[in-house]
Design a protein around this motif. Sequence first.
Motif, short mmCIF file in Angstrom:
data_model
loop_
_atom_site.label_atom_id
_atom_site.label_comp_id
_atom_site.label_asym_id
_atom_site.label_seq_id
_atom_site.Cartn_x
_atom_site.Cartn_y
_atom_site.Cartn_z
N GLU A 42 -5.84 3.66 2.94
CA GLU A 42 -6.02 4.90 2.20
C GLU A 42 -5.65 4.76 0.71
O GLU A 42 -5.15 5.69 0.09
N VAL A 43 -5.89 3.60 0.17
CA VAL A 43 -5.73 3.38 -1.26
C VAL A 43 -7.13 3.34 -1.87
O VAL A 43 -7.97 2.54 -1.45
N SER A 44 -7.39 4.20 -2.83
CA SER A 44 -8.74 4.32 -3.38
C SER A 44 -9.10 3.12 -4.26
O SER A 44 -8.23 2.44 -4.82
N LEU A 75 3.51 5.15 -7.36
CA LEU A 75 2.47 4.58 -8.21
C LEU A 75 2.97 4.32 -9.63
O LEU A 75 2.63 3.29 -10.26
N GLU A 116 -5.61 1.86 -11.88
CA GLU A 116 -4.18 2.15 -11.94
C GLU A 116 -3.33 0.89 -11.77
O GLU A 116 -2.45 0.60 -12.59
N CYS A 117 -3.63 0.13 -10.72
CA CYS A 117 -2.82 -1.07 -10.43
C CYS A 117 -3.40 -2.33 -11.10
O CYS A 117 -2.69 -3.32 -11.26
N ALA A 172 0.83 -1.21 0.00
CA ALA A 172 0.00 0.00 0.00
C ALA A 172 0.86 1.25 0.00
O ALA A 172 0.55 2.24 -0.69
N GLU A 173 1.97 1.21 0.72
CA GLU A 173 2.87 2.35 0.75
C GLU A 173 3.50 2.57 -0.63
O GLU A 173 3.65 3.73 -1.07
N THR A 195 -7.80 3.53 -7.79
CA THR A 195 -6.38 3.18 -7.95
C THR A 195 -6.20 1.67 -8.03
O THR A 195 -5.42 1.16 -8.83
N ILE A 225 2.15 1.81 -3.46
CA ILE A 225 1.10 2.34 -4.34
C ILE A 225 0.92 3.83 -4.12
O ILE A 225 0.76 4.62 -5.06
N LYS A 226 0.98 4.22 -2.86
CA LYS A 226 0.74 5.63 -2.54
C LYS A 226 1.93 6.50 -2.90
O LYS A 226 1.75 7.65 -3.31
N THR A 227 3.14 5.97 -2.75
CA THR A 227 4.33 6.81 -2.95
C THR A 227 5.00 6.60 -4.30
O THR A 227 5.66 7.50 -4.80
#
Length: 1070
Positions: free
Chosen positions: A374-376, A310, A383-384, A303-304, A379, A306-308
């Motif tokens: 906090e990953v939408s 992407l 995105e992923c 998750a980190e 996304t 993905i957030k940082t």
Amino acid sequence: MDSFFKDAKEDSQLHTLAQGYFAQGNHIKALEVIEDSISIRRGKQNLPGMIHFLEGSILFNLASRARSSDVKFAFLLSSVESFAEDCGIHAFSATALFDMANQLDSALYFKKAVKYAKESLSFLDACDQLSSVEESTKTSLANIINASQLKILTGPTGKKSEPTLTESKEVRDTIRSDSNNAEGQRLRSFWAGMNVEDKRNFLKVSIAKLTSYVEREYGKEGQDALEQVLNSARINRKWKFWMCRTCSQKFFYPKKFKNHLEQEHAAKFKPSTTKHMAQRVDEVWAGMISVAGWDPVDAVAAAEMIKTRLESVKEFVYENGWSKDWPLAANEERSKLLKEIRLLLVSFWESKILSCSIRDWMMRFLIKHLVQFEVSEHTITTECRLLETPQGICFLESDELNQILDLLKLIKCERDDGTNLICRAVDSLWGCIRVKEKMDFDHQFSCMLLDKRLLRGKIASFDDEGTVDICDQNVYYAKTHPQGDDIITWLLDYPLIDESFEFPRSIRAHNLDIWVAVLRAINFTCRTLGTKYAKKLEILGYQRALIDAKNLCMHEDERRRIVPEDQWNAYASLLGDKCEDQLTTEGGDSPHAILFLCAVQDILEGASHLTFDFPDLEDCLNLIHGHKILSDDIVLKSIDRLESVVTNKVPLVDSKILLVEKSRISLLNDITRLSVFDHRSYILHLLKRFLREELDVVVNMDLIATVAAAEADLLSGKKREKENYSGSKKKKHKSIKRTSTSMSSVLEQNVEHESPVNLEPGVTSPSPKTTEECSMEPEDTLSGERGRLDISSNTDNQEEAVKDMQNMQNMLEEDSLSKHLESAHGAAATRYNSALEMTLKALCNIKVLKEYLVHNRHQFAENPEEDFPYALRSFFSAFAWKHIKVEGLYSCLLGDLLASLEEVHSMSSDAAELLVSILEFWPCWKNPDIDSVVTRLFTLEEYERMSCSKCRRSTNYPEQSSYGIVMAADSIRELKCAFGNLKLEDILKVIRMEEKLFCDIKTEGCGEANFVHHIISRCPPIFTIVLEWEKNESEKEIYETTKALEWEMDISRLYEGLKPNTKYRLVSMV
């Protein structure tokens, strides 16, 4: 109104007709009437209920009569479907389902039996007055309910009924054979004696002859049936087709046939909309789940990333749906759970029940899990693209994986609905029409060419293609060399099948009863699919009701933001009011209003299970209004709980739908196999009967023997003693043995076996082998004149034999003694001299004798004691050294031989004695260990055995030496005229049947006359036959006699102890 009464009248007539056939025991005709009406009215849904009930009664009756438990199950299941189409009593359905449940030990059918039994009881309870039969039915239904509920409560034992012993015996006894009886042995013996070309031609079936045979045996019906078969083969170039038994349409491709059943005969469930039909995952996603790995992913670190990072995540490389770039977590518990999930998913895919709803349901856990980091959702999905790969499941923690595993374990890969029993029943029936033999045609379609493999032995593999090839009949069998007699087994074996399938019966009638049963089983499965689909729609409607309820609460939350608290409405009160509004606007029969009412009731009661009905509308509304004061939190929690229940039910229902669809497809494949019809199987037994008759016309040896015995005037009626033609000074060998009447004039045959003779000194002759080719050169024969016939088999073909004889004739006739005999000896000696000269020519023409003399020419004794052996030695020595071609030598040698021969034999001796004289005075060799030419090439060592048919006593007679056999020419001629197709060896065998010996009273015998068995263990390379001319035969009679003297004969038909096909070939005739 007129149309109504007209339809009612037609329905009544239809029912009466079918009922009449059923009452007569002709269930096939009854089903044909029903299927015709379905085809005419375009669907069974347009038939009256009484026809469906009659069909169900027929199928139920067939179940009670079925010897196979598998077939019985098929009939029971199909009867349930037919009864279900009738709106009346379902007592028979309940009984059939109960029997099926007991046979399978299936909770599925026990539950269905309870359902149908309760419906029937409810119907009977509504009647004012019941008959004694109906009262008995009520008792039976009650017993079914009690027994079924007990089974459901205690659970199935897992013990299923096995096929009965009768069924196993039925499989074993599907073939009847006559190949091992006396008739079969007779045909085997004849087949062994046929030449290669005749065997090949036997498999060429003349269409004209076959048509004539069918017309004679079956009349116009058979002729029309055969014409349809041949036309189909000629036009479509296929023997196989698929026939719909309902509308009699034919298809040559199984896919088109299946589509026809699905579109025209309700073999596929057709929902009003395919929007909510269960769908299987595609092969791409299925291929991903089978890949090894399934290692747990560190969700926090992922998750980190993905957030940082992407953009870096977007560049991850996926191989077969899996990426090695995600951070992994060392968690043994998660790893174990993931492997269990993988195994279950793979098994679902292999069982064809892995639905898209299962995949989507699992991916919802991934979205919920990553949202807490906090990953939408956007996304994750866009995105992923984690929802496109099963690796997303590896992000989940143990709790979520356990939830997934718990639900997956509820899914069954197999449905215990008895489909396997029907498949097994179809297998047993389908095997009856599978054909191994190819059948092709010539270019003119005038000749059917049977499988060339029949000539070589048994055919192992089935020809399921059934294509028709067009071939040249002259070359079709050219490279096929017949082996053995397995074709006789094939000819006499035939399966014991239903007579309704025998040519020329209706093709449609073949397996019609079980075909209808399987089609109704498919209809029943489609009915079940409809029920499952309706259940899913109810669940989805319930889900929409929950969504509406939740939206109503959310709208109230929004309203509360702008109104004072004293104007707030409780969620429970709002839901109750909404129920009243929907019932008012949509009515009490609206499915949406009913489902909303059920959902609200469950919400307010805090139910953990879904309800889809209520006994009384007023009571339901009172219950809802009684919970108006329920807190909002309890309402929301109840909605969330029920949403979770609904969410879990959808993938389960889809799996059940796919499982039922799997059964439908299996049954569709079964009926497709059951519908295939191979014209070859239809005419195969007809062909065998035809070929058998053709073979019997040619050779019916038992019949011939009977006719020969009955018409005794054709044979000599007296028993004659065996006579010798010896008269020679030496007694080393007995002369040619007599087997018939007295000899007034003789036609003599020397027969040479084709087995190679070892020409080395001191080596005995090898055992006899079968021959292949032969040739014959007939010489002119005058009426009443004694002549002789020499036969040899060492030539390669007929042309070569004739050439050899012509060469010998040309070699000798240049210096023929016959030109000088008139002056030397006078007219009285002409006949004797001519016989001697022709005998020597015939002997010199025997190839094996010539080779033997040439090979041992150094071994001739130089000083024989007697004049005759000396003259004979000189003649054959000159022949062996090829000096006989010297001008004048042949006449001189022949003259010396004649002069020396007259000293020991009178010129009045017959031709047979002349030959014996030559053989008996054959020159001895220098080496005493070498067998004489006579022993080596001419001598036949024979012994006879008599087995008494009365006292069972067996007598073996001493071994006798001879040079061959003697037969009456007139007997041979008369048998040949009477039975034109009879071969020479068979004629001789029939004549020999008249030769009988008495069971010796002096040795405690009974005096009964019995047939004699002639036995030899070794056959000579040269075999002599002497024909006795007992009458002053005319030229025509001599010609008729010589017609029986064929190019080839098999002496294994005359003597026991030899291998079959021990054949000799004719090379010269005097």
